[in-house]
Design a protein around this motif. Structure first.
Motif, PDB file in Angstrom:
ATOM      1  N   LEU A 267       0.502   5.775  -0.263  1.00 31.00           N
ATOM      2  CA  LEU A 267      -0.368   6.859  -0.313  1.00 31.00           C
ATOM      3  C   LEU A 267       0.576   8.063  -0.843  1.00 31.00           C
ATOM      4  O   LEU A 267       1.617   8.234  -0.131  1.00 31.00           O
ATOM      5  CB  LEU A 267      -0.899   7.186   1.165  1.00 31.00           C
TER       6      LEU A 267
ATOM      7  N   LYS B 199      -9.044  13.730   2.689  1.00 26.95           N
ATOM      8  CA  LYS B 199      -9.177  12.683   3.802  1.00 26.95           C
ATOM      9  C   LYS B 199     -10.346  12.083   4.145  1.00 26.95           C
ATOM     10  O   LYS B 199     -10.692  11.686   5.107  1.00 26.95           O
ATOM     11  CB  LYS B 199      -8.184  13.079   4.907  1.00 26.95           C
TER      12      LYS B 199
ATOM     13  N   GLU C  20      -5.668  12.974  -2.519  1.00 23.63           N
ATOM     14  CA  GLU C  20      -4.217  11.967  -2.210  1.00 23.63           C
ATOM     15  C   GLU C  20      -4.680  10.900  -3.157  1.00 23.63           C
ATOM     16  O   GLU C  20      -5.800  10.607  -3.162  1.00 23.63           O
ATOM     17  CB  GLU C  20      -4.291  11.577  -0.835  1.00 23.63           C
ATOM     18  N   TYR C  21      -3.548  10.147  -3.550  1.00 23.98           N
ATOM     19  CA  TYR C  21      -3.673   8.909  -4.509  1.00 23.98           C
ATOM     20  C   TYR C  21      -3.127   7.800  -3.562  1.00 23.98           C
ATOM     21  O   TYR C  21      -2.202   7.807  -3.040  1.00 23.98           O
ATOM     22  CB  TYR C  21      -2.940   8.671  -5.795  1.00 23.98           C
ATOM     23  N   GLU C  22      -3.996   6.608  -3.469  1.00 21.36           N
ATOM     24  CA  GLU C  22      -3.646   5.360  -2.778  1.00 21.36           C
ATOM     25  C   GLU C  22      -3.481   4.361  -3.736  1.00 21.36           C
ATOM     26  O   GLU C  22      -4.523   3.956  -4.199  1.00 21.36           O
ATOM     27  CB  GLU C  22      -4.826   5.161  -1.901  1.00 21.36           C
ATOM     28  N   TYR C  23      -2.344   3.791  -3.806  1.00 23.97           N
ATOM     29  CA  TYR C  23      -1.874   2.447  -4.687  1.00 23.97           C
ATOM     30  C   TYR C  23      -2.028   1.325  -3.626  1.00 23.97           C
ATOM     31  O   TYR C  23      -1.208   1.454  -2.795  1.00 23.97           O
ATOM     32  CB  TYR C  23      -0.794   2.728  -5.074  1.00 23.97           C
TER      33      TYR C  23
ATOM     34  N   GLU D 235       0.974  -1.109  -0.063  1.00 25.87           N
ATOM     35  CA  GLU D 235      -0.038  -0.092   0.119  1.00 25.87           C
ATOM     36  C   GLU D 235       0.924   1.150   0.033  1.00 25.87           C
ATOM     37  O   GLU D 235       1.951   1.412   0.687  1.00 25.87           O
ATOM     38  CB  GLU D 235      -0.823  -0.023   1.266  1.00 25.87           C
TER      39      GLU D 235
ATOM     40  N   ARG E 178     -13.476   8.996  -0.760  1.00 24.92           N
ATOM     41  CA  ARG E 178     -12.762   7.933  -1.515  1.00 24.92           C
ATOM     42  C   ARG E 178     -13.595   7.705  -2.914  1.00 24.92           C
ATOM     43  O   ARG E 178     -14.552   7.144  -2.846  1.00 24.92           O
ATOM     44  CB  ARG E 178     -12.342   6.517  -0.718  1.00 24.92           C
TER      45      ARG E 178
ATOM     46  N   ASP F 197      -6.879   4.328  -5.989  1.00 28.38           N
ATOM     47  CA  ASP F 197      -8.191   5.269  -5.413  1.00 28.38           C
ATOM     48  C   ASP F 197      -7.720   6.723  -5.173  1.00 28.38           C
ATOM     49  O   ASP F 197      -6.649   6.984  -4.941  1.00 28.38           O
ATOM     50  CB  ASP F 197      -8.606   4.717  -4.076  1.00 28.38           C
ATOM     51  N   LYS F 198      -8.823   7.500  -5.204  1.00 30.32           N
ATOM     52  CA  LYS F 198      -8.540   8.989  -5.144  1.00 30.32           C
ATOM     53  C   LYS F 198      -9.259   9.353  -4.005  1.00 30.32           C
ATOM     54  O   LYS F 198     -10.505   9.112  -3.635  1.00 30.32           O
ATOM     55  CB  LYS F 198      -9.101   9.707  -6.377  1.00 30.32           C
ATOM     56  N   VAL F 199      -8.387   9.936  -2.869  1.00 28.51           N
ATOM     57  CA  VAL F 199      -8.893  10.463  -1.636  1.00 28.51           C
ATOM     58  C   VAL F 199      -9.071  11.878  -1.698  1.00 28.51           C
ATOM     59  O   VAL F 199      -7.792  12.601  -1.630  1.00 28.51           O
ATOM     60  CB  VAL F 199      -8.055   9.911  -0.604  1.00 28.51           C
TER      61      VAL F 199
ATOM     62  N   LYS G 141       0.591  12.113  -1.857  1.00 29.77           N
ATOM     63  CA  LYS G 141      -0.258  13.246  -1.862  1.00 29.77           C
ATOM     64  C   LYS G 141       0.089  14.245  -3.333  1.00 29.77           C
ATOM     65  O   LYS G 141       1.255  14.371  -3.622  1.00 29.77           O
ATOM     66  CB  LYS G 141       0.078  14.258  -0.635  1.00 29.77           C
TER      67      LYS G 141
END
Length: 166
Positions: free
Chosen positions: A9, A83, A65-68, A7, A86, A78-80, A11
């Motif tokens: 994250l 915060k 933020e993008y979460e891979y 995982e 999502r 995912d695009k957060v 920004k």
């Protein structure tokens, strides 16, 4: 069975356009609030409320933020937003990757002249400890991601002929 879980994250950096838009919204809101206090006008008060709501949404839309997430031969992006919310951007199956290589790699030379749709889900530039990677996916899209060395090596362990970390 090779099940790995990674995982990451990232920004997204606010560009000058976002910073100017935020500043203009806050400045206009403060001006309208002061004008409301001085004039006690209902119309100015309603304009301040509407601009306050707009400013709230501008701050939501510009804090990204993008979460891979890598799990079971899939990279999920995912695009957060701010915060709090999502949204799933895409799911990339490692089997359908054509190539994954860092920006400036000689491995990408054969793909330079391709006319493909580019989807940028990165910070926009290299971050300390992370490189900007290009992923050509299933013949129709090019993705830009900021990945660290550990994340790239995990994907490379599944598809060693498609992933380059040079």
């Amino acid at each position: 069975m090779n099940e790995s879980y990674k995982e990451l994250l990232v920004k997204k950096e606010k560009g000058p356009k976002e910073l100017v838009f935020r500043t203009v919204c806050v400045t206009c809101l403060v001006f309208l609030i002061l004008l409301t206090i001085l004039t006690v006008n209902t119309l100015v008060f309603l304009a301040a409320v509407v601009l306050g709501v707009l400013t709230y949404f501008v701050f939501q839309w510009t804090d990204i933020e993008y979460e891979y997430l890598y799990l079971d031969k899939e990279i999920t992006v995912d695009k957060v937003m701010a915060k709090t919310r999502r949204k799933r951007v895409t799911v990339l199956e490692v089997d359908k990757l054509e190539i994954m290589a860092p920006q400036g790699s000689y491995q990408l030379d054969a793909y330079k002249n391709r006319q493909v749709k580019t989807i940028d889900v990165s910070a926009g530039h290299d971050i300390p400890g992370q490189k900007l990677y290009f992923i050509y996916y299933d013949g129709g899209c090019r993705y830009l991601l900021n990945l660290d060395e550990d994340f790239a090596k995990t994907v490379k362990s599944v598809a060693p002929r498609k992933v380059y970390t040079d």
